[in-house]
Design a protein around this motif. Sequence first.
Motif, PDB file in Angstrom:
ATOM      1  N   GLU A  31      29.979  -2.295  24.179  1.00 26.27           N
ATOM      2  CA  GLU A  31      30.174  -1.770  22.819  1.00 26.27           C
ATOM      3  C   GLU A  31      31.600  -1.282  22.616  1.00 26.27           C
ATOM      4  O   GLU A  31      32.133  -1.335  21.504  1.00 26.27           O
ATOM      5  CB  GLU A  31      29.187  -0.628  22.580  1.00 26.27           C
ATOM      6  CG  GLU A  31      29.318   0.031  21.219  1.00 26.27           C
ATOM      7  CD  GLU A  31      28.454   1.271  21.096  1.00 26.27           C
ATOM      8  OE1 GLU A  31      28.651   2.021  20.131  1.00 26.27           O
ATOM      9  OE2 GLU A  31      27.597   1.477  21.969  1.00 26.27           O
ATOM     10  N   GLU A  77      28.935  -1.646  11.384  1.00 31.67           N
ATOM     11  CA  GLU A  77      29.859  -0.829  10.595  1.00 31.67           C
ATOM     12  C   GLU A  77      31.088  -1.621  10.199  1.00 31.67           C
ATOM     13  O   GLU A  77      31.645  -1.448   9.117  1.00 31.67           O
ATOM     14  CB  GLU A  77      30.256   0.416  11.386  1.00 31.67           C
ATOM     15  CG  GLU A  77      31.160   1.359  10.601  1.00 31.67           C
ATOM     16  CD  GLU A  77      31.579   2.573  11.404  1.00 31.67           C
ATOM     17  OE1 GLU A  77      32.310   3.417  10.864  1.00 31.67           O
ATOM     18  OE2 GLU A  77      31.188   2.672  12.586  1.00 31.67           O
ATOM     19  N   ARG A 108      34.192  -0.714  19.349  1.00 35.04           N
ATOM     20  CA  ARG A 108      34.460   0.659  18.898  1.00 35.04           C
ATOM     21  C   ARG A 108      35.553   1.359  19.692  1.00 35.04           C
ATOM     22  O   ARG A 108      36.012   2.429  19.287  1.00 35.04           O
ATOM     23  CB  ARG A 108      33.184   1.486  19.000  1.00 35.04           C
ATOM     24  CG  ARG A 108      32.149   1.153  17.936  1.00 35.04           C
ATOM     25  CD  ARG A 108      31.059   2.212  17.962  1.00 35.04           C
ATOM     26  NE  ARG A 108      30.061   1.986  16.953  1.00 35.04           N
ATOM     27  CZ  ARG A 108      30.163   2.370  15.691  1.00 35.04           C
ATOM     28  NH1 ARG A 108      31.252   2.995  15.303  1.00 35.04           N
ATOM     29  NH2 ARG A 108      29.208   2.132  14.825  1.00 35.04           N
ATOM     30  N   ALA A 114      27.389  -2.405  17.014  1.00 37.18           N
ATOM     31  CA  ALA A 114      28.686  -1.816  16.676  1.00 37.18           C
ATOM     32  C   ALA A 114      29.370  -2.599  15.561  1.00 37.18           C
ATOM     33  O   ALA A 114      30.140  -2.035  14.779  1.00 37.18           O
ATOM     34  CB  ALA A 114      29.575  -1.765  17.912  1.00 37.18           C
ATOM     35  N   ASP A 137      36.969   4.314  14.972  1.00 39.96           N
ATOM     36  CA  ASP A 137      37.125   3.867  16.356  1.00 39.96           C
ATOM     37  C   ASP A 137      37.054   5.076  17.278  1.00 39.96           C
ATOM     38  O   ASP A 137      37.635   6.132  16.994  1.00 39.96           O
ATOM     39  CB  ASP A 137      38.471   3.156  16.507  1.00 39.96           C
ATOM     40  CG  ASP A 137      38.644   2.522  17.867  1.00 39.96           C
ATOM     41  OD1 ASP A 137      38.370   1.327  18.000  1.00 39.96           O
ATOM     42  OD2 ASP A 137      39.061   3.240  18.809  1.00 39.96           O
ATOM     43  N   HIS A 138      36.341   4.949  18.403  1.00 34.09           N
ATOM     44  CA  HIS A 138      36.159   6.078  19.307  1.00 34.09           C
ATOM     45  C   HIS A 138      37.488   6.601  19.837  1.00 34.09           C
ATOM     46  O   HIS A 138      37.642   7.806  20.063  1.00 34.09           O
ATOM     47  CB  HIS A 138      35.270   5.669  20.494  1.00 34.09           C
ATOM     48  CG  HIS A 138      33.831   5.529  20.107  1.00 34.09           C
ATOM     49  ND1 HIS A 138      32.912   4.845  20.870  1.00 34.09           N
ATOM     50  CD2 HIS A 138      33.149   5.983  19.025  1.00 34.09           C
ATOM     51  CE1 HIS A 138      31.728   4.894  20.279  1.00 34.09           C
ATOM     52  NE2 HIS A 138      31.859   5.562  19.160  1.00 34.09           N
TER      53      HIS A 138
END
Length: 788
Positions: A398, A452, A402, A449, A464-465
């Motif tokens: 993922e 979105e 992300r 993911a 974005d993480h």
Amino acid sequence: MTNNLKNINIDGPEVETRDLPLVPLRDMVLFPHMITPVFMGRSRSIKALSVAMEKDKRIFLVSQNDPDTIKPMASDLFTMGTQARITQMLRLPDGTVKALVEGECRGRLKSLRVVEDFVSAQFAVVEEISVYGPEAKACVRTATDAFEAYAKLSGAISKGLIQALGGLADDPGKLADSIAAHMPFKISDKKLLLNCTDIEERLFLLVKLIQEESEVFAMSQKIKGRVKEQMEKLQKKHYLNEQMTAIKREMGEDGEASHEFQELESKIKRKRMPKEAAAAVRREFEKLVQMSAMSSEATVVRNYIEWLLSLPWYRKSRIKMDIADARQILDKDHYGLEKPKERILEYLAVQMLVKKIRGPILCLVGPPGVGKTSLARSIARSTGRSFARISLGGVRDEAEIRGHRRTYIGAMPGKIIQTLKKIGYSNPVFCLDEVDKMSTDFRGDPSSALLEVLDPEQNQSFNDHYLDVDYDLSDILFVTTANTLHSIPAPLRDRMEVIQIPGYTEYEKERIANGFLIPKQLEANGLTPADAVFSKKAVLTVIRHYTREAGVRNLEREISSVCRKLVKNIVETGERKLHSLSVKSIHKHLGQPRFRDSMLEARDQVGIVNGLAWTQAGGELLTIETVTMPGKGNVSVTGKLGDVMKESASAAVSYVRSRSKELHISDDFYRKLDIHIHVPEGAIPKDGPSAGISMCTAVVSALTGQPVDRKTAMTGEITLRGRVLPVGGLKEKLIAAHATGITRVIISRENEKDITEIPSSIQKQMEICLVEEMGEVLKLALVAKKDV
């Protein structure tokens, strides 16, 4: 004691000249009688340390004028240094060396010389000018009192150190050096103290510097009380930063960061960003200024700032609004594909009337080689956007979408953000290839993911993480490609506008070969149109006898193979002439044909039916064979069939048994005859709900002895009551039927709506029969025995 600091005596008498290995110090000053650790990373310094350890463990330490100088010469070093003894040496895992050294005496640098891999220093040992009598006691007492006052004010000096210094009252020089070593003076002030050989003047200078430091500390306490009321709601680090800024302002310093920080700060001021991102950059920059450059966290913070500054938050490429030009580009790059082209032109037309619309999410679905990715590239050309491509085949993590969270060194944003940084524009055409081939494991579900990313209602605030701030993806024109739709999760498929690209007819392949593939391969292999000409029959021979596919990828490979053979002949003979490629030439260059001109039987056969199947490579003719033999009514189905096709065979036999009288079949055939249904090419797995009527027709033909029309193909599912159900992939199946010489196709009436997708050239050359019941299929497919 003199009050004139400008006349500090640095000309103490020289006792003797010595020669010792030299170690330059970057940001520290070593005083005599002090024991301190020194870290060395430069090869010359480590070699000098090793040489000293092999001899008498004596070394000469001198501070650099500029700590950034890598290989300092005599002019780059301070005049006064310290002779020291190495008491301990330790090599660290990262290659640096930690040495515990004890200062012994001052030395004035005379000259340097390079010996092998280290530098040796010649220096003169300097004798200190002592102070005696009441003056000595007064100096010592004044310095001790000032130091004790500072220790009490700051609370940073231990009581044990103060007590230890009390035992040095009889040695003013050692006392001054000990106090100087433990005070937080600037490097320039410590150099001045080391340079001072007159002990009386050194003590006077020391007292003055301690008093200045005490005043600064007292002022900081005052500023702390003034600022605290305004800073209660701010974070501790932000408060400390404000405190340091206020201290520097009171001292008259400019308070500016280093040149590197100044440059970074100017980039932050110039960069146009959303409020949330700008606040995050400013917050992280303030943290970075307070960090040590050697800390790993500083590297993480610096990389994060660089990522935010490098993204094209508001930078967009200018979109072309000329529909005629866009149509011309699409037609030049691709033959056919009218539906995708029309959708792109619709998008441009709407954009001309509306100031901003959210980028559409197009999903091009079709077999390999039909031009899905190249069509996305043409969309970028026709709209004037940049083009970006990400292959999602086999992606399991993922974080690829992300990004990683900023909890460790090496964390990075996802592929979406990385590609935007690489392109430099925030409104490209984004091609997400092989969206149907993503996987899921313990690292997360990348297809979820993507929800979105591809949702027009959410992607304007994609998070974005790694960035941890919203990024607007709504200006991007996303184009996804897939071979099949059933392997794409339903929520993800719901976000996209699906456009089917089923494959090309023989006529379309010929036009593509002449208009695109042959000129491309001639140029790629160093040939010109004056070197080779493909006749129409030669191109058709390659299409019919050497390729069998929905796309044109293998067709291009075969054309490339012919071109390479021509190039080889030109190089070997040295003669360049026009080669007219005929059918005979194609067989010569490509060898024996791989496929027959037609897969149809030479005559009508009993129990052999032409079914139609759909595969990832397009449509395919599926021959179904049935025979009967004396037995006990067993029904066997072979050919590596899936459960659905086996169930279709069972339903077909049950239908025949229920209608045996109408079909003029013996009522007890199921007791006396065994039925064997076989689908050839048993090594290839086959499954799907479209072979029901084909199997039923084959069973009826085998039981009644009536042959089946060899130029008739059929597709559809059957119910126990004989109803013909619709199936999918109709366009691909009819293209395959047309390519193999089928003249009539039987389909369910409920598939009538799909006929509009069939190319008009195929509709003109093929009879499409719509049926509702199995009886209609048998009337169309079976022929009288006399016609055999």
